[in-house]
Design a protein around this motif. Structure first.
Motif, PDB file in Angstrom:
ATOM      1  N   LEU A 180     121.780   0.988  88.916  1.00 37.50           N
ATOM      2  CA  LEU A 180     121.196   2.308  88.684  1.00 37.50           C
ATOM      3  C   LEU A 180     121.050   3.074  89.998  1.00 37.50           C
ATOM      4  O   LEU A 180     121.272   4.290  90.045  1.00 37.50           O
ATOM      5  CB  LEU A 180     119.836   2.168  88.000  1.00 37.50           C
ATOM      6  CG  LEU A 180     119.866   1.770  86.521  1.00 37.50           C
ATOM      7  CD1 LEU A 180     118.466   1.398  86.045  1.00 37.50           C
ATOM      8  CD2 LEU A 180     120.432   2.893  85.664  1.00 37.50           C
ATOM      9  N   ALA A 181     120.679   2.369  91.057  1.00 38.70           N
ATOM     10  CA  ALA A 181     120.556   3.026  92.363  1.00 38.70           C
ATOM     11  C   ALA A 181     121.913   3.529  92.848  1.00 38.70           C
ATOM     12  O   ALA A 181     122.016   4.622  93.419  1.00 38.70           O
ATOM     13  CB  ALA A 181     119.952   2.056  93.381  1.00 38.70           C
ATOM     14  N   GLU A 182     122.960   2.756  92.605  1.00 41.19           N
ATOM     15  CA  GLU A 182     124.306   3.196  92.975  1.00 41.19           C
ATOM     16  C   GLU A 182     124.694   4.441  92.196  1.00 41.19           C
ATOM     17  O   GLU A 182     125.311   5.368  92.744  1.00 41.19           O
ATOM     18  CB  GLU A 182     125.312   2.072  92.717  1.00 41.19           C
ATOM     19  CG  GLU A 182     125.175   0.890  93.656  1.00 41.19           C
ATOM     20  CD  GLU A 182     126.029  -0.289  93.221  1.00 41.19           C
ATOM     21  OE1 GLU A 182     126.792  -0.123  92.236  1.00 41.19           O
ATOM     22  OE2 GLU A 182     125.934  -1.356  93.842  1.00 41.19           O
ATOM     23  N   ASP A 183     124.343   4.463  90.906  1.00 46.31           N
ATOM     24  CA  ASP A 183     124.655   5.638  90.086  1.00 46.31           C
ATOM     25  C   ASP A 183     123.952   6.877  90.637  1.00 46.31           C
ATOM     26  O   ASP A 183     124.542   7.958  90.720  1.00 46.31           O
ATOM     27  CB  ASP A 183     124.236   5.409  88.631  1.00 46.31           C
ATOM     28  CG  ASP A 183     125.145   4.407  87.935  1.00 46.31           C
ATOM     29  OD1 ASP A 183     126.252   4.143  88.453  1.00 46.31           O
ATOM     30  OD2 ASP A 183     124.742   3.887  86.876  1.00 46.31           O
ATOM     31  N   ARG A 184     122.674   6.723  91.007  1.00 45.99           N
ATOM     32  CA  ARG A 184     121.938   7.863  91.560  1.00 45.99           C
ATOM     33  C   ARG A 184     122.564   8.349  92.865  1.00 45.99           C
ATOM     34  O   ARG A 184     122.673   9.532  93.126  1.00 45.99           O
ATOM     35  CB  ARG A 184     120.466   7.496  91.775  1.00 45.99           C
ATOM     36  CG  ARG A 184     119.657   7.365  90.498  1.00 45.99           C
ATOM     37  CD  ARG A 184     118.162   7.371  90.812  1.00 45.99           C
ATOM     38  NE  ARG A 184     117.808   6.314  91.749  1.00 45.99           N
ATOM     39  CZ  ARG A 184     117.456   5.081  91.403  1.00 45.99           C
ATOM     40  NH1 ARG A 184     117.452   4.737  90.127  1.00 45.99           N
ATOM     41  NH2 ARG A 184     117.122   4.190  92.323  1.00 45.99           N
TER      42      ARG A 184
END
Length: 269
Positions: free
Chosen positions: A258-262
């Motif tokens: 999720l952090a990579e997506d953000r």
């Protein structure tokens, strides 16, 4: 399941609902299972993603009929499906309103699938992971106590498929889902077994994110093996601890994804 993080685009939704076929991710065309289900899914995704927030009205029937290219009975059948899931309520002289989130049937299988498609937010994913940490370690302990040879064989077969397909996302995810569902079934508690089917689409969504973030999958596979071996050895406490450790590490994988997506979301000018 798609990895979309927002509502279905209007043009794409109209094409998927109005036609009798849908296009798969690899470009192949397959028959639509049910146009009512497709329309309910399109509107459900948009409600969950916030296009129509709680307390707001859905567009009137006439505009939705034009947008999706469906008949009035089809639209009303989709509305009935959404009402059954607590998403909307229709009132005479008022229209169709989106209900408060507290009324939404969060554990409905379709709802979970729509949520993972439309808005897999960190809060929602954390809720799913927290729910799993509540019941899966205990289910693993129960499975170690009550499993029979047939249920153990199914767990082992699912793990073998995970090992065989560790470089293939779709096959790996399907085997991972089977692994966890078979443990729930092996617990001997029918409600736990049913819960696995209930949250299956949420499992698929979180597994997609979790496995995607791993460059080397062996460590996580070995944690699954630890759970299986504890169940096979009839060691309830070891099975509980191994499952808790696996879920904690998996939750960290999902958060990294999720952090990579953000980080990859373009910053508006």
């Amino acid at each position: 399941m798609a990895d979309a993080t927002g509502p279905m685009p209007r043009r794409a939704a109209k094409r998927a609902v109005g036609s009798g076929r849908e296009e798969t991710s690899d470009g192949a065309v397959s028959p639509k299972r049910n146009v009512n289900d497709s329309l309910a899914a399109a509107l459900g995704c948009e409600i969950i993603a916030g296009l129509y927030p709680p307390g707001s009205r859905l567009p009137n029937e006439a505009s939705l009929l034009v947008r999706f290219g469906v008949s009035r009975p089809t639209l009303r059948e989709a509305f009935r499906a959404l009402e059954a899931k607590g998403l909307i309520v229709s009132r005479q002289k008022v229209g169709t309103m989106v209900r408060p989130k507290a009324d939404w049937h969060m554990l409905d299988a379709d709802f979970l699938a729509w949520h993972m498609q439309a808005a897999p937010t960190e809060v929602f994913v954390s809720d799913v992971l927290q729910l799993r940490r509540i019941f899966e370690p205990q289910a693993a302990a129960l499975a170690a106590e009550s499993r029979d040879e047939a249920s153990l064989a199914r767990i082992e077969a699912a793990y073998a498929d995970m090992e065989a397909h560790k470089s293939g996302d779709a096959e790996l995810i399907a085997a991972d889902v089977r692994f966890h569902k078979e443990i729930l079934q092996a617990s001997g508690n029918r409600l736990l077994g049913a819960l696995g089917s209930l949250i299956e689409m949420a499992l698929v969504g979180t597994f997609k994110m979790g496995w995607r973030s791993l460059a080397i999958k062996d460590d996580r596979l070995h944690q699954h093996r630890d759970v299986m071996q504890a169940i096979a050895a009839r060691r309830p406490e070891a099975a509980r601890a191994a499952m808790a450790r696996l879920l904690q590490e998996s939750a960290d994988d999902v958060r990294r994804a999720l952090a990579e997506d953000r980080a990859n979301v373009p910053t508006p000018a």
